[in-house]
Design an enzyme around this catalytic site. Sequence first.
Site, PDB file in Angstrom:
ATOM      1  N   SER A   1       7.005   0.177   5.208  1.00 54.32           N
ATOM      2  CA  SER A   1       8.056  -0.740   5.655  1.00 54.32           C
ATOM      3  C   SER A   1       8.535  -0.451   7.071  1.00 54.32           C
ATOM      4  O   SER A   1       9.711  -0.646   7.379  1.00 54.32           O
ATOM      5  CB  SER A   1       9.226  -0.752   4.666  1.00 54.32           C
ATOM      6  OG  SER A   1       8.777  -1.208   3.403  1.00 54.32           O
TER       7      SER A   1
ATOM      8  N   GLY B   1       5.558  -1.570   1.321  1.00 60.60           N
ATOM      9  CA  GLY B   1       5.705  -2.960   0.895  1.00 60.60           C
ATOM     10  C   GLY B   1       6.995  -3.255   0.161  1.00 60.60           C
ATOM     11  O   GLY B   1       7.157  -4.331  -0.411  1.00 60.60           O
TER      12      GLY B   1
ATOM     13  N   LYS C   1      -4.526  -5.217   4.898  1.00 64.58           N
ATOM     14  CA  LYS C   1      -4.804  -5.260   3.452  1.00 64.58           C
ATOM     15  C   LYS C   1      -5.641  -6.506   3.156  1.00 64.58           C
ATOM     16  O   LYS C   1      -6.462  -6.896   3.986  1.00 64.58           O
ATOM     17  CB  LYS C   1      -3.499  -5.205   2.647  1.00 64.58           C
ATOM     18  CG  LYS C   1      -2.622  -4.038   3.118  1.00 64.58           C
ATOM     19  CD  LYS C   1      -1.485  -3.723   2.221  1.00 64.58           C
ATOM     20  CE  LYS C   1      -0.683  -2.552   2.806  1.00 64.58           C
ATOM     21  NZ  LYS C   1       0.384  -2.099   1.948  1.00 64.58           N
TER      22      LYS C   1
ATOM     23  N   ASN D   1      -2.532  -2.481   9.178  1.00 63.57           N
ATOM     24  CA  ASN D   1      -3.354  -2.505   7.966  1.00 63.57           C
ATOM     25  C   ASN D   1      -3.109  -3.857   7.308  1.00 63.57           C
ATOM     26  O   ASN D   1      -2.095  -4.059   6.659  1.00 63.57           O
ATOM     27  CB  ASN D   1      -2.929  -1.353   7.041  1.00 63.57           C
ATOM     28  CG  ASN D   1      -3.606  -1.425   5.685  1.00 63.57           C
ATOM     29  OD1 ASN D   1      -4.580  -2.151   5.491  1.00 63.57           O
ATOM     30  ND2 ASN D   1      -3.082  -0.658   4.727  1.00 63.57           N
TER      31      ASN D   1
ATOM     32  N   GLU E   1      -2.838   2.562  -2.273  1.00 63.66           N
ATOM     33  CA  GLU E   1      -3.333   1.485  -3.154  1.00 63.66           C
ATOM     34  C   GLU E   1      -4.731   1.806  -3.665  1.00 63.66           C
ATOM     35  O   GLU E   1      -5.081   1.484  -4.802  1.00 63.66           O
ATOM     36  CB  GLU E   1      -3.285   0.144  -2.395  1.00 63.66           C
ATOM     37  CG  GLU E   1      -1.852  -0.351  -2.262  1.00 63.66           C
ATOM     38  CD  GLU E   1      -1.561  -1.153  -1.010  1.00 63.66           C
ATOM     39  OE1 GLU E   1      -2.493  -1.695  -0.393  1.00 63.66           O
ATOM     40  OE2 GLU E   1      -0.371  -1.242  -0.644  1.00 63.66           O
TER      41      GLU E   1
ATOM     42  N   HIS F   1      -5.775   5.392   1.124  1.00 58.94           N
ATOM     43  CA  HIS F   1      -4.517   4.642   1.041  1.00 58.94           C
ATOM     44  C   HIS F   1      -3.988   4.717  -0.391  1.00 58.94           C
ATOM     45  O   HIS F   1      -4.763   4.734  -1.351  1.00 58.94           O
ATOM     46  CB  HIS F   1      -4.737   3.189   1.458  1.00 58.94           C
ATOM     47  CG  HIS F   1      -3.459   2.437   1.615  1.00 58.94           C
ATOM     48  ND1 HIS F   1      -2.784   1.904   0.548  1.00 58.94           N
ATOM     49  CD2 HIS F   1      -2.708   2.169   2.715  1.00 58.94           C
ATOM     50  CE1 HIS F   1      -1.671   1.333   0.999  1.00 58.94           C
ATOM     51  NE2 HIS F   1      -1.606   1.477   2.299  1.00 58.94           N
TER      52      HIS F   1
ATOM     53  N   GLU G   1       2.609   8.201   4.201  1.00 56.93           N
ATOM     54  CA  GLU G   1       3.176   6.959   3.683  1.00 56.93           C
ATOM     55  C   GLU G   1       3.790   7.216   2.310  1.00 56.93           C
ATOM     56  O   GLU G   1       3.082   7.241   1.306  1.00 56.93           O
ATOM     57  CB  GLU G   1       2.079   5.900   3.522  1.00 56.93           C
ATOM     58  CG  GLU G   1       1.353   5.558   4.805  1.00 56.93           C
ATOM     59  CD  GLU G   1       0.682   4.189   4.708  1.00 56.93           C
ATOM     60  OE1 GLU G   1       1.048   3.310   5.480  1.00 56.93           O
ATOM     61  OE2 GLU G   1      -0.181   4.006   3.836  1.00 56.93           O
TER      62      GLU G   1
END
Length: 248
Positions: free
Chosen positions: A211, A172, A11, A9, A96, A94, A166
């Site tokens: 991560s 991240g 991003k 991904n 985010e 996701h 996730e």
Amino acid sequence: MRQIIVAGNWKMNASKETVNALIMGILEGMPDVKSEVIVCVPYPYLSQVEALATHSQLHLGAQDLNINTSGAFTGEVSADMIKDFGAEYVVVGHSERRSLYGESDEIVAEKVQVALDSGLTPLFCIGESLGERESNNTQSVVARQMNAVIDRVGIEAFKGIIIAYEPVWAIGTGVTATPQQAQETHAFIRGLLAENDADIAQSTPILYGGSMNPANAEELIACADIDGGLIGGASLKSDDFLHICKAG
Ligand code: PGA
């Protein structure tokens, strides 16, 4: 045995130059990879990656889609447009998108349905925040996110869905869930599917994301209910990404 799947991904990270180098690097290593490999790229680069990856084992995905098929939705991109560039997958829900763009469980469920209707395979993301984990709400949050989609699309539709667990606190941050923590939640998610259909629970891929890197991928993917990874930061370097692709 479920196929191991590794999805990158990217991003909002890419340029024409870096995309060339990254894809060429991945393609070089692909002959030694047994996992199914997907790269989920920003919309403007779908065409470039489609061209570079033609006739390869590398699969293409997008990172979001709009729930409408066409029309006056300035700035938005439809499922059919994504498919038009050879993409087979799309990340949906996701964390985010959920936290920065206000995507509710209902919107996420609708996007999963729209992706399925158009023939795209959703990489459907779920996961708890740090506060939710610390207050012992991991399972209730994950169950709520899962049930919103099961209620909307039906359990049979999971034959065409990839789940990505996730934990938000691991995305991240460099803090990875331990294999035990991840496996525990993956088993819980598979249990939720099994309450509806035992066969579908066994066949549905559940990827871990947060991560994951070359140093921890092997141990995570070795867990019974972890079927691969959704990789952010480490998917931007071909060597690191290939290392993870070979971990399965
Ligand atoms: P990360 O991101 O690997 O950089 O933690 C994973 C993701 O957000 O999909």
